[in-house]
Write an enzyme that holds these catalytic residues in place. Sequence first.
Site, short mmCIF file in Angstrom:
data_model
loop_
_atom_site.label_atom_id
_atom_site.label_comp_id
_atom_site.label_asym_id
_atom_site.label_seq_id
_atom_site.Cartn_x
_atom_site.Cartn_y
_atom_site.Cartn_z
N GLY A 45 30.72 -13.61 -20.49
CA GLY A 45 29.93 -12.55 -21.10
C GLY A 45 28.99 -11.85 -20.15
O GLY A 45 28.39 -10.83 -20.52
N LYS A 46 28.85 -12.35 -18.92
CA LYS A 46 27.93 -11.71 -17.98
C LYS A 46 28.35 -10.27 -17.68
O LYS A 46 27.50 -9.37 -17.61
CB LYS A 46 27.86 -12.50 -16.68
N GLU A 95 30.51 11.17 -3.10
CA GLU A 95 29.75 10.40 -2.12
C GLU A 95 30.67 9.47 -1.34
O GLU A 95 30.20 8.63 -0.57
CB GLU A 95 28.64 9.59 -2.79
N CYS A 129 25.60 9.94 -7.04
CA CYS A 129 26.41 10.30 -8.21
C CYS A 129 26.10 11.68 -8.76
O CYS A 129 26.68 12.08 -9.77
CB CYS A 129 26.22 9.26 -9.30
N THR A 171 30.49 -3.72 -11.20
CA THR A 171 30.06 -2.38 -11.61
C THR A 171 30.80 -1.28 -10.84
O THR A 171 30.38 -0.13 -10.82
CB THR A 171 28.54 -2.19 -11.42
N HIS A 264 25.22 9.52 -17.30
CA HIS A 264 25.84 8.85 -16.17
C HIS A 264 25.89 7.36 -16.45
O HIS A 264 24.90 6.77 -16.90
CB HIS A 264 25.04 9.12 -14.89
N LYS A 273 20.78 1.58 -23.17
CA LYS A 273 19.34 1.51 -22.93
C LYS A 273 18.74 2.90 -22.72
O LYS A 273 17.60 3.15 -23.11
CB LYS A 273 19.05 0.63 -21.71
N ASN A 343 32.64 2.42 -13.23
CA ASN A 343 31.81 3.50 -12.69
C ASN A 343 32.64 4.39 -11.76
O ASN A 343 33.31 3.90 -10.85
CB ASN A 343 30.63 2.88 -11.92
N SER A 377 21.36 8.45 -7.24
CA SER A 377 20.32 7.69 -6.55
C SER A 377 19.80 8.44 -5.34
O SER A 377 20.44 9.31 -4.77
CB SER A 377 20.88 6.33 -6.12
#
Length: 520
Positions: A45-46, A95, A129, A171, A264, A273, A343, A377
């Site tokens: 589940g991580k 990038e 990004c 990710t 994004h 979130k 991603n 970023s």
Amino acid sequence: MPGSLPLNAEACWPKDVGIVALEIYFPSQYVDQAELEKYDGVDAGKYTIGLGQARMGFCTDREDINSLCLTVVQNLMERNSLSYDCIGRLEVGTETIIDKSKSVKSNLMQLFEESGNTDIEGIDTTNACYGGTAAVFNAVNWIESSSWDGRYALVVAGDIAIYATGNARPTGGVGAVALLIGPNAPLIFDRGLRGTHMQHAYDFYKPDMLSEYPIVDGKLSIQCYLSALDRCYSVYRKKIRAQWQKEGNDNDFTLNDFGFMISHSPYCKLVQKSLARMFLNDFLNDQNRDKNSIYSGLEAFGDVKLEDTYFDRDVEKAFMKASSELFNQKTKASLLVSNQNGNMYTSSVYGSLASVLAQYSPQQLAGKRIGVFSYGSGLAATLYSLKVTQDATPGSALDKVTASLCDLKSRLDSRTCVAPDVFAENMKLREDTHHLANYIPQCSIDSLFEGTWYLVRVDEKHRRTYARRPSTNDHNLGDGVGLVHSNTATEHIPSPAKKVPRLPATAAESESAVISNGEH
């Protein structure tokens, strides 16, 4: 007044500038995140629950940023029966840098050679990004300027997101999106409604020119992302409220005024979130929140300061719960590609847009406002919006753009699941060979999707040569987008200002078709 906007400026602008067509590409293989959890020896589940990721796409040494962009551009041109002479601007946001001088855009110009069209503005744009969004804004600005010659702009956003072994590796992801920008579009950019925030930060960066891996400060990266969202949303709300007040509407703008909200997506849980974060902003901005039932149970948080809440678990938990229905209504559908492919850096937010367009009918989309939060970023961020046209009739521009994406889920499901150890071997192969000269890729082309461009070789001078896997499918969708150019597949109207050679609709390349980015 110098620098002010003429009162009649809008009368001079092309009507309804926006996204006319959209194409997305991702590789033909993925690794299952639940299996990757077992392979990495982490708690179940991580990755799947903690990050919200189900699958992660990746590419072999047969694909690089040039091949990704070649594939998505040619697929878009074929699917929409477009001639290469109807493009007047081409810009790439990425990038993923494989040459510190030669642009990806210059490689894409090989697709235009047969048409004879070399009068194409634009170049690569880079800031993590955010480069894809910067390229989109440049395209819109070109069309709304005195430089516009009547042709389409084409924006390509693409990246290979990979990380060193460790917590950040799940990710990753890979993909590219091509956007055709022009007037009379079904997805219209809201004029004057961009909330932007720029700041110096070392949250994520790539200073090692010999490595594809970034240096990441995970905690700072989350804080930068959320704080940029706070500021962008604040600026956007002020701008749209000013517009509304001119129209006699004195209401405050809230999340409820977005039909959809996409962001994004480094990983899906951060997007959830981010929506809760916007809900917190609405809550703190509402002078009558105690009387608003939507905020019931949140009274204890009325005095919190935004800058103190980035890692406040109580605030996060309360507002994620309170905004869960809004998330399901406005954002969850946008995470299809992110959840299934990972991603895609510059193309991530546009993969989210494709996800929405693929899962809703033209009638469900018509008239909706889509909020778009783009973050890169370092940092650069903008929150802007698209207004969906009201015309959802069969054969309309909106109908065509949704029809072109109706196979998105089946395409994701058609990929091959690869075992984690094979995935790890591919990552090690990329790490060892991505920078080499005089290199012939080792992986087979048989697993590639039909119509995919791939790397044939890198010669002793680092010059790259590509070929396209043959396609047996007809990508054309009848009349294509049919806006700036003729609806007839063999007749195309080039720039009204310049006469360039005409080209019939592009057919799939033969197996022997090879192009190179070298000057030979």
